[in-house]
Design a protein around this motif. Structure first.
Motif, PDB file in Angstrom:
ATOM      1  N   GLN A 255       0.835  -1.203   0.000  1.00 29.41           N
ATOM      2  CA  GLN A 255       0.000   0.000   0.000  1.00 29.41           C
ATOM      3  C   GLN A 255       0.878   1.264   0.000  1.00 29.41           C
ATOM      4  OE1 GLN A 255      -2.467   0.708   3.499  1.00 29.41           O
ATOM      5  NE2 GLN A 255      -4.146   1.402   2.186  1.00 29.41           N
ATOM      6  N   TYR A 256       1.928   1.244   0.812  1.00 33.18           N
ATOM      7  CA  TYR A 256       2.859   2.384   0.818  1.00 33.18           C
ATOM      8  C   TYR A 256       3.489   2.573  -0.549  1.00 33.18           C
ATOM      9  CZ  TYR A 256       7.115   5.053   1.474  1.00 33.18           C
ATOM     10  OH  TYR A 256       8.112   5.974   1.329  1.00 33.18           O
ATOM     11  N   ARG A 257       3.939   1.488  -1.161  1.00 31.93           N
ATOM     12  CA  ARG A 257       4.586   1.578  -2.466  1.00 31.93           C
ATOM     13  C   ARG A 257       3.623   2.156  -3.506  1.00 31.93           C
ATOM     14  NH1 ARG A 257       9.711   1.543  -4.108  1.00 31.93           N
ATOM     15  NH2 ARG A 257      10.252  -0.482  -3.196  1.00 31.93           N
ATOM     16  N   LEU A 258       2.371   1.708  -3.487  1.00 28.94           N
ATOM     17  CA  LEU A 258       1.388   2.186  -4.462  1.00 28.94           C
ATOM     18  C   LEU A 258       1.039   3.654  -4.250  1.00 28.94           C
ATOM     19  CD1 LEU A 258      -0.972  -0.928  -4.527  1.00 28.94           C
ATOM     20  CD2 LEU A 258       0.383  -0.084  -6.455  1.00 28.94           C
ATOM     21  N   LEU A 259       0.868   4.040  -2.991  1.00 30.14           N
ATOM     22  CA  LEU A 259       0.434   5.406  -2.709  1.00 30.14           C
ATOM     23  C   LEU A 259       1.570   6.422  -2.827  1.00 30.14           C
ATOM     24  CD1 LEU A 259      -2.047   4.832   0.252  1.00 30.14           C
ATOM     25  CD2 LEU A 259      -2.553   5.178  -2.171  1.00 30.14           C
ATOM     26  N   SER A 260       2.789   5.992  -2.577  1.00 34.22           N
ATOM     27  CA  SER A 260       3.919   6.921  -2.620  1.00 34.22           C
ATOM     28  C   SER A 260       4.531   7.042  -4.016  1.00 34.22           C
ATOM     29  CB  SER A 260       5.005   6.494  -1.623  1.00 34.22           C
ATOM     30  OG  SER A 260       5.528   5.222  -1.972  1.00 34.22           O
ATOM     31  N   SER A 261       4.110   6.170  -4.938  1.00 32.84           N
ATOM     32  CA  SER A 261       4.617   6.221  -6.313  1.00 32.84           C
ATOM     33  C   SER A 261       3.631   6.981  -7.195  1.00 32.84           C
ATOM     34  CB  SER A 261       4.791   4.805  -6.875  1.00 32.84           C
ATOM     35  OG  SER A 261       5.696   4.051  -6.092  1.00 32.84           O
ATOM     36  N   SER A 262       4.148   7.718  -8.124  1.00 39.49           N
ATOM     37  CA  SER A 262       3.285   8.380  -9.099  1.00 39.49           C
ATOM     38  C   SER A 262       2.816   7.355 -10.130  1.00 39.49           C
ATOM     39  CB  SER A 262       4.040   9.500  -9.798  1.00 39.49           C
ATOM     40  OG  SER A 262       5.067   8.966 -10.617  1.00 39.49           O
ATOM     41  N   THR A 263       1.765   7.700 -10.873  1.00 37.76           N
ATOM     42  CA  THR A 263       1.301   6.779 -11.913  1.00 37.76           C
ATOM     43  C   THR A 263       2.384   6.589 -12.974  1.00 37.76           C
ATOM     44  OG1 THR A 263       0.204   8.667 -12.970  1.00 37.76           O
ATOM     45  CG2 THR A 263      -1.159   7.204 -11.609  1.00 37.76           C
ATOM     46  N   GLN A 268       6.322   2.271 -15.172  1.00 38.77           N
ATOM     47  CA  GLN A 268       7.639   1.747 -15.547  1.00 38.77           C
ATOM     48  C   GLN A 268       7.935   0.385 -14.932  1.00 38.77           C
ATOM     49  OE1 GLN A 268       9.397   3.316 -17.923  1.00 38.77           O
ATOM     50  NE2 GLN A 268       7.581   4.646 -17.916  1.00 38.77           N
ATOM     51  N   ILE A 269       7.049  -0.083 -14.056  1.00 41.89           N
ATOM     52  CA  ILE A 269       7.256  -1.380 -13.403  1.00 41.89           C
ATOM     53  C   ILE A 269       6.879  -2.511 -14.363  1.00 41.89           C
ATOM     54  CG2 ILE A 269       6.541  -2.864 -11.478  1.00 41.89           C
ATOM     55  CD1 ILE A 269       8.260  -0.500 -10.611  1.00 41.89           C
ATOM     56  N   TYR A 270       7.634  -3.578 -14.316  1.00 33.42           N
ATOM     57  CA  TYR A 270       7.411  -4.725 -15.196  1.00 33.42           C
ATOM     58  C   TYR A 270       5.993  -5.270 -15.023  1.00 33.42           C
ATOM     59  CZ  TYR A 270       8.035  -9.277 -17.386  1.00 33.42           C
ATOM     60  OH  TYR A 270       7.911 -10.383 -18.186  1.00 33.42           O
ATOM     61  N   ASP A 271       5.330  -5.531 -16.116  1.00 35.95           N
ATOM     62  CA  ASP A 271       3.990  -6.123 -16.196  1.00 35.95           C
ATOM     63  C   ASP A 271       2.860  -5.118 -15.953  1.00 35.95           C
ATOM     64  OD1 ASP A 271       3.147  -8.511 -17.154  1.00 35.95           O
ATOM     65  OD2 ASP A 271       2.877  -9.488 -15.223  1.00 35.95           O
ATOM     66  N   VAL A 272       3.187  -3.876 -15.592  1.00 39.02           N
ATOM     67  CA  VAL A 272       2.153  -2.853 -15.454  1.00 39.02           C
ATOM     68  C   VAL A 272       1.918  -2.253 -16.842  1.00 39.02           C
ATOM     69  CG1 VAL A 272       1.528  -0.635 -14.420  1.00 39.02           C
ATOM     70  CG2 VAL A 272       2.772  -2.338 -13.071  1.00 39.02           C
ATOM     71  N   SER A 273       0.663  -2.296 -17.309  1.00 36.16           N
ATOM     72  CA  SER A 273       0.380  -1.832 -18.672  1.00 36.16           C
ATOM     73  C   SER A 273      -1.056  -1.367 -18.796  1.00 36.16           C
ATOM     74  CB  SER A 273       0.648  -2.967 -19.678  1.00 36.16           C
ATOM     75  OG  SER A 273      -0.193  -4.074 -19.409  1.00 36.16           O
ATOM     76  N   ARG A 279      -5.917   2.423 -11.704  1.00 34.54           N
ATOM     77  CA  ARG A 279      -6.839   1.565 -10.942  1.00 34.54           C
ATOM     78  C   ARG A 279      -6.180   1.059  -9.657  1.00 34.54           C
ATOM     79  NH1 ARG A 279     -11.495  -1.020 -12.485  1.00 34.54           N
ATOM     80  NH2 ARG A 279     -12.048  -2.909 -11.313  1.00 34.54           N
ATOM     81  N   LEU A 280      -4.892   0.716  -9.753  1.00 34.57           N
ATOM     82  CA  LEU A 280      -4.159   0.222  -8.580  1.00 34.57           C
ATOM     83  C   LEU A 280      -4.077   1.300  -7.493  1.00 34.57           C
ATOM     84  CD1 LEU A 280      -1.162  -1.609 -10.335  1.00 34.57           C
ATOM     85  CD2 LEU A 280      -3.176  -2.666  -9.313  1.00 34.57           C
ATOM     86  N   LYS A 281      -3.738   2.509  -7.880  1.00 35.42           N
ATOM     87  CA  LYS A 281      -3.622   3.589  -6.897  1.00 35.42           C
ATOM     88  C   LYS A 281      -4.971   3.901  -6.248  1.00 35.42           C
ATOM     89  CE  LYS A 281      -1.080   7.263  -7.248  1.00 35.42           C
ATOM     90  NZ  LYS A 281      -0.117   7.097  -6.162  1.00 35.42           N
TER      91      LYS A 281
END
Length: 403
Positions: A255-263, A268-273, A279-281
Motif C-alpha cells: 500500500q505504501y509503495r502504491l500510494l507513494s509512487s506516481s502513476t 515503468q514497473i514490469y507487467d504494469v500496462s 486503478r491500482l492507486k
C-alpha cells in the motif's frame, strides 16, 4: 550417473510431490533427481509459505538429491518464461530427462499439440489479439482463439493448469540445441486448485495452505497429507519466526509503495500496462487489506494471478528495463542443497558446466541482485528480530547438505 530433472515450488512439500519424486526417478531409471525450485516468491505471484531453505530441507529429506533455485526473473512469470528458465537450468546441469505432472499423463498429446500450434501460429496470434481487444485476459483470449481455430481438435486440454505448464516445458525443451527426454506422470487424486482436503492421502498445496490458515497455524489437520519432514519443518519455522508467510503480511508495504509512487513511476514497473496503474492507486486508497484490494482491482481482462505477479514486481520495484535485461537467458545456477549422491554428481559435472554454480550469496551479490532483493522484501513481513535472522541466513548460508 543418470539424472532426471523436475520443476517445483513445494509450497509446502506434500504427498503428491513425494509421489512425483518417486515416479520421476522410476520412469527415468535415474540415480539422481534434480529439482529446480522457486525462491521466496512464486509463479502465481504469492510469497512462499516458508523460506526456500526450509522447503529445500523438506525436499532433500523426501527423496530429492539436488535442489537449485529458479531465479526471481523466471519464477514470478507467466508459464512461457517460467518454463524457459527452469528447463535451461536443468540442461545446464546435464539432465538427460525431465518429468512433470499433467492431467494428460502421456507425452504424445503435448508433442502433437505443440506441432499443430507451431504450424498455425500465423493464424492464432491475430485471433488472440482480437479477443484481447474485446477485453478478455490473455489466458482467456488464448483459449477462445484456440477454440475458434481448432474447434476442439487439439489433442491436449490446455484449460488445465498442469497441462499448460507441461506444454511450455515441452516447447522450451524443443528449442534447446540438445533436447532432454520429456516424461510425464498423470496427476494423482487432488486437482491443482482443490481447496478441500478430502479423505485421500493426497491433497493440493492450495487445500493444505487453506487448512493451515484456517487453523491459525495448527498443523495437526494436514498431517495425513504431508511427509513427516514437512510437518517438522513447518513446526520449526513457526517456532523460529513466529508465523508463516502470506500476502496480508506485505499489504502495508504494498500500500505504501502504491500510494507513494506516481502513476508515471508505476507505469515503468514490469507487467504494469494499459493504464492499470490508475486503478491500482485508486484501490490502494480505499482498501483495508490485501483481499479487499484484489477484489476491487480484478477485472475480466486481468486475472487474479496476473495482478498478483504485477504486485510482486511493484513491491520489489522491478522495472521493465531491469527485467528485459535479465530475462534473455539464465546467467547462473544457485545451489540450495544436496545429499551425498547429489554432491557426487556435482563433483562429476562441475568442470563441464558453462554456467557459474553459486553456493553463497555474499560472494555473488551483483549476479544475484533481484534474488537478494526478493529475500530482503520477503523478510520484511516478519518481526524485526525474525527479519534480521532470515536476512542473515540468506546472505551467509551455505547450501543445505544432508548425508
Amino acid at each position: 550417473m543418470k539424472t532426471v530433472g523436475i520443476v517445483v515450488e513445494y509450497n509446502p512439500f506434500h504427498n503428491g510431490h513425494l509421489y512425483h519424486v518417486h515416479k520421476a526417478r522410476e520412469s527415468a531409471k535415474a540415480e539422481v533427481v534434480i529439482a529446480v525450485m522457486s525462491g521466496h516468491f512464486l509463479q502465481r505471484g504469492e510469497p512462499a509459505l516458508v523460506n526456500k531453505w526450509a522447503r529445500t530441507r523438506m525436499a532433500l529429506q523426501s527423496g530429492v538429491d539436488i535442489v537449485v533455485e529458479l531465479p526471481y526473473v523466471f519464477s514470478v512469470q507467466k508459464a512461457e518464461f517460467f518454463s524457459k528458465g527452469a528447463i535451461s537450468i536443468l540442461q545446464g546441469l546435464f539432465c538427460e530427462s525431465f518429468c512433470f505432472g499433467s492431467e494428460s499423463g502421456h507425452t504424445a498429446p503435448f508433442l502433437e499439440t505443440l506441432q499443430q500450434m507451431e504450424t498455425s501460429a500465423h493464424s492464432l496470434e491475430p485471433l488472440i489479439r482480437q479477443y484481447m481487444n474485446q477485453g478478455f485476459s490473455f489466458p482467456k483470449a488464448q483459449t477462445l482463439a484456440r477454440e475458434s481455430l481448432f474447434e476442439q481438435r487439439l489433442p491436449l486440454d490446455l484449460s488445465k493448469p498442469n497441462n499448460i505448464l507441461g506444454f511450455h516445458y515441452m516447447k522450451a525443451n524443443k528449442a534447446l540445441p540438445h533436447p532432454m527426454e520429456p516424461l510425464t506422470i498423470k496427476r494423482h487424486q487432488a486437482d491443482f486448485h482443490e481447496e478441500t482436503l478430502g479423505s485421500q492421502s493426497i491433497a493440493s498445496a492450495t487445500g493444505i495452505r487453506k487448512a493451515i490458515y484456517e487453523q491459525q497455524g495448527q498443523l495437526h489437520t494436514i498431517s495425513p497429507y504431508v511427509p513427516a519432514a514437512t510437518l517438522n519443518e513447518l513446526s520449526h519455522y513457526l517456532n523460529e519466526y513466529g508465523q508463516l508467510h502470506h500476502w496480508d503480511m506485505y499489504w502495508p508495504l504494498l500500500q505504501y509503495r502504491l500510494l507513494s509512487s506516481s502513476t508515471e513511476e508505476l507505469a515503468q514497473i514490469y507487467d504494469v500496462s494499459e493504464g492499470i496503474e490508475y486503478r491500482l492507486k485508486e484501490a490502494a486508497r480505499f482498501s483495508s487489506n490485501f483481499t479487499e484490494f484484489m477484489q476491487t482491482v480484478k477485472t475480466k481482462r486481468y486475472t487474479w494471478t496476473r495482478i498478483q505477479r504485477m504486485l510482486v514486481h511493484i513491491l520489489l520495484h522491478v522495472s521493465k528495463e531491469q527485467m528485459s535485461a535479465s530475462i534473455k537467458s539464465v546467467q547462473y545456477i544457485r545451489l540450495l542443497g544436496m545429499n551425498g549422491r547429489g554432491r557426487e554428481y556435482l563433483n562429476q559435472i562441475k568442470k563441464k558446466m558453462t554456467l557459474p554454480l553459486i553456493t553463497r550469496a555474499a560472494s555473488s551479490k551483483e549476479m544475484l541482485t533481484l534474488d537478494l532483493k526478493a529475500s530482503e522484501v520477503y523478510a520484511l513481513g516478519l518481526s524485526p528480530h525474525s527479519s534480521r535472522v532470515l536476512l542473515h541466513s540468506e546472505f551467509n548460508k551455505q547450501p543445505v547438505i544432508l548425508p
